[in-house]
Design a protein around this motif. Structure first.
Motif, PDB file in Angstrom:
ATOM      1  N   THR A  80       0.840  -1.192   0.000  1.00 46.74           N
ATOM      2  CA  THR A  80       0.000   0.000   0.000  1.00 46.74           C
ATOM      3  C   THR A  80       0.876   1.242   0.000  1.00 46.74           C
ATOM      4  OG1 THR A  80      -1.901   1.078   1.070  1.00 46.74           O
ATOM      5  CG2 THR A  80      -0.193   0.177   2.523  1.00 46.74           C
ATOM      6  N   CYS A  81       0.271   2.375  -0.339  1.00 43.02           N
ATOM      7  CA  CYS A  81       0.952   3.667  -0.296  1.00 43.02           C
ATOM      8  C   CYS A  81       0.076   4.655   0.479  1.00 43.02           C
ATOM      9  CB  CYS A  81       1.185   4.221  -1.699  1.00 43.02           C
ATOM     10  SG  CYS A  81       2.312   3.244  -2.701  1.00 43.02           S
ATOM     11  N   ALA A  82       0.713   5.493   1.255  1.00 41.38           N
ATOM     12  CA  ALA A  82       0.028   6.564   1.980  1.00 41.38           C
ATOM     13  C   ALA A  82       0.639   7.881   1.513  1.00 41.38           C
ATOM     14  CB  ALA A  82       0.198   6.396   3.481  1.00 41.38           C
ATOM     15  N   THR A  83      -0.209   8.805   1.057  1.00 38.73           N
ATOM     16  CA  THR A  83       0.273  10.041   0.438  1.00 38.73           C
ATOM     17  C   THR A  83      -0.279  11.262   1.149  1.00 38.73           C
ATOM     18  OG1 THR A  83       0.323   8.918  -1.702  1.00 38.73           O
ATOM     19  CG2 THR A  83       0.393  11.320  -1.737  1.00 38.73           C
ATOM     20  N   THR A  84       0.600  12.248   1.345  1.00 40.95           N
ATOM     21  CA  THR A  84       0.178  13.569   1.806  1.00 40.95           C
ATOM     22  C   THR A  84       0.647  14.586   0.767  1.00 40.95           C
ATOM     23  OG1 THR A  84       2.183  13.824   3.143  1.00 40.95           O
ATOM     24  CG2 THR A  84       0.233  13.002   4.260  1.00 40.95           C
ATOM     25  N   TRP A  85      -0.193  15.569   0.519  1.00 38.92           N
ATOM     26  CA  TRP A  85       0.081  16.608  -0.478  1.00 38.92           C
ATOM     27  C   TRP A  85       0.451  17.907   0.209  1.00 38.92           C
ATOM     28  CZ3 TRP A  85       0.055  15.798  -5.726  1.00 38.92           C
ATOM     29  CH2 TRP A  85      -0.477  14.586  -6.167  1.00 38.92           C
ATOM     30  N   GLY A  86       1.291  18.681  -0.449  1.00 42.00           N
ATOM     31  CA  GLY A  86       1.663  19.983   0.084  1.00 42.00           C
ATOM     32  C   GLY A  86       2.092  20.912  -1.039  1.00 42.00           C
TER      33      GLY A  86
END
Length: 98
Positions: A80-86
């Motif tokens: 799985t992948c966990a992504t945060t945007w900024g």
């Protein structure tokens, strides 16, 4: 989010992704997409991918990272992948393996 606008994403990749060429493969795909950032091993077995550029290109990289089964000969096994945007940062140049 505007797909053509500039953004930065931090993507935590979970699975068997260390010691198998995964960072090298990720760097090659990111450079093909015109992204800057890095891929580095974390102490807990994950890989941290920081990708910056057009949001649509980052999403393409995310799809390649998460693709099951991988049609692009991606090494390792991504669970799985966990992504945060900024917002984009001014200090990122090139795409390196750390």
């Amino acid at each position: 989010m505007d797909e053509n606008g500039s953004a930065r994403a931090v993507i935590w990749v979970h699975g068997r992704v260390q010691g198998v060429g995964f960072r090298w493969w990720t760097r090659a795909r990111a450079l093909e997409l015109g992204l800057v950032g890095h891929a580095r091993n974390a102490g807990d077995g994950r890989v941290e991918v920081v990708a910056q550029g057009e949001a649509g290109k980052i999403r393409q990289l995310m799809e390649l990272l998460e693709e099951k089964p991988s049609r692009h000969l991606r090494p390792g096994q991504v669970e799985t992948c966990a992504t945060t945007w900024g917002p984009p940062r001014e200090d990122l140049r090139g795409f390196i393996e750390k």
